[in-house]
Design an enzyme around this catalytic site. Structure first.
Site, PDB file in Angstrom:
ATOM      1  N   ASP A   8      49.290  11.931 -37.466  1.00  0.00           N
ATOM      2  CA  ASP A   8      49.718  11.817 -36.080  1.00  0.00           C
ATOM      3  C   ASP A   8      48.724  10.885 -35.387  1.00  0.00           C
ATOM      4  OD1 ASP A   8      47.476  13.351 -35.515  1.00  0.00           O
ATOM      5  OD2 ASP A   8      48.555  14.943 -34.474  1.00  0.00           O
ATOM      6  N   CYS A  65      45.701  14.798 -39.253  1.00  0.00           N
ATOM      7  CA  CYS A  65      45.883  14.942 -37.802  1.00  0.00           C
ATOM      8  C   CYS A  65      44.483  15.072 -37.198  1.00  0.00           C
ATOM      9  CB  CYS A  65      46.817  16.109 -37.461  1.00  0.00           C
ATOM     10  SG  CYS A  65      46.238  17.751 -37.935  1.00  0.00           S
ATOM     11  N   HIS A  98      41.053  23.630 -59.358  1.00  0.00           N
ATOM     12  CA  HIS A  98      41.520  25.021 -59.388  1.00  0.00           C
ATOM     13  C   HIS A  98      42.909  25.234 -58.797  1.00  0.00           C
ATOM     14  CE1 HIS A  98      37.388  27.214 -59.944  1.00  0.00           C
ATOM     15  NE2 HIS A  98      37.560  26.222 -60.803  1.00  0.00           N
ATOM     16  N   HIS A 133      43.872  29.204 -63.779  1.00  0.00           N
ATOM     17  CA  HIS A 133      44.295  28.677 -62.473  1.00  0.00           C
ATOM     18  C   HIS A 133      45.803  28.427 -62.443  1.00  0.00           C
ATOM     19  CE1 HIS A 133      40.103  28.495 -61.610  1.00  0.00           C
ATOM     20  NE2 HIS A 133      39.905  27.686 -62.643  1.00  0.00           N
TER      21      HIS A 133
HETATM   22  O1  LIG Z   1      46.557  20.749 -35.612  1.00  0.00           O
HETATM   23  C1  LIG Z   1      46.967  19.888 -34.837  1.00  0.00           C
HETATM   24  C2  LIG Z   1      46.381  18.538 -34.773  1.00  0.00           C
HETATM   25  O2  LIG Z   1      44.986  18.577 -34.758  1.00  0.00           O
HETATM   26  C3  LIG Z   1      46.916  17.618 -33.680  1.00  0.00           C
HETATM   27  O3  LIG Z   1      46.437  16.352 -33.999  1.00  0.00           O
HETATM   28  C4  LIG Z   1      46.492  17.994 -32.288  1.00  0.00           C
HETATM   29  O4  LIG Z   1      46.932  19.291 -31.944  1.00  0.00           O
HETATM   30  C5  LIG Z   1      47.065  16.992 -31.287  1.00  0.00           C
HETATM   31  O5  LIG Z   1      46.685  17.350 -29.991  1.00  0.00           O
HETATM   32  P1  LIG Z   1      46.882  16.353 -28.779  1.00  0.00           P
HETATM   33  O6  LIG Z   1      48.346  16.168 -28.583  1.00  0.00           O
HETATM   34  O7  LIG Z   1      46.206  17.044 -27.621  1.00  0.00           O
HETATM   35  O8  LIG Z   1      46.216  15.055 -29.136  1.00  0.00           O
END
Ligand SMILES: O=C[C@H](O)[C@H](O)[C@H](O)COP(=O)(O)O
Length: 149
Positions: A8, A65, A98, A133
């Site tokens: 993201d 993310c 593992h 494992h």
């Molecule tokens: O677990 C979620 C991630 O770390 C996202 O990247 C995060 O929640 C995004 O947050 P925001 O929209 O405030 O940048």
């Protein structure tokens, strides 16, 4: 080897560094986005990239993310995916040895570029040990196949 990449906005910069790492080594990849730091939801991207791995169209996934947490939770909802959130070299090695993890997750605001690329190298170069494992992974797969109570 083919890699399914996804992130993201919070993981975009590290994802771009990973993309360059793969390109420099002529490792093929498919980039499921994000393609900029514009705000975007991680779950649909995780689903597409993890789905690519689950279908056997990629060998491994790398998902990023801000923390690595949300994108790993989302990826682990895809049947057949063992997504591992790693913050250090030991975990990146052990989750291959593992857990036979097939998706590496990282936090773009947790690991720096150098560490992130080290984790990618270790993850992609470490083999699964099998043996006891494999039994444990089979038990995880069995949970996936159980009907919800
Ligand atoms: O677990 C979620 C991630 O770390 C996202 O990247 C995060 O929640 C995004 O947050 P925001 O929209 O405030 O940048």
């Amino acid at each position: 080897m083919k890699i399914a990449l996804g992130c993201d906005h919070g993981g975009f910069e590290l994802k771009e560094a990973v993309r360059k790492y793969l390109e420099d080594r002529e490792i093929s990849y498919e980039d499921f986005g994000a393609y900029s730091t514009d705000s975007v939801d991680y779950a649909p991207i995780a689903a597409k990239a993890a789905g690519c791995v689950a279908k056997g169209e990629a060998d491994f996934g790398i998902l990023i993310c801000s923390t690595g947490i949300g994108i790993s939770i989302a990826a682990n909802k895809v049947k057949g995916i063992r997504a591992a959130l790693c913050t250090n070299e030991f975990c990146a090695e052990m989750t291959r040895r593992h857990n036979n993890a097939n998706v590496l997750c990282m936090g773009g605001k947790v690991v720096d570029r150098e560490t992130g690329l080290k984790l990618v190298k270790i993850f992609l170069e470490t083999e699964f040990e099998g043996g006891r494992h494999q039994r444990r992974i089979d038990q995880i797969a069995q949970i996936e196949n159980e009907t919800l109570q």
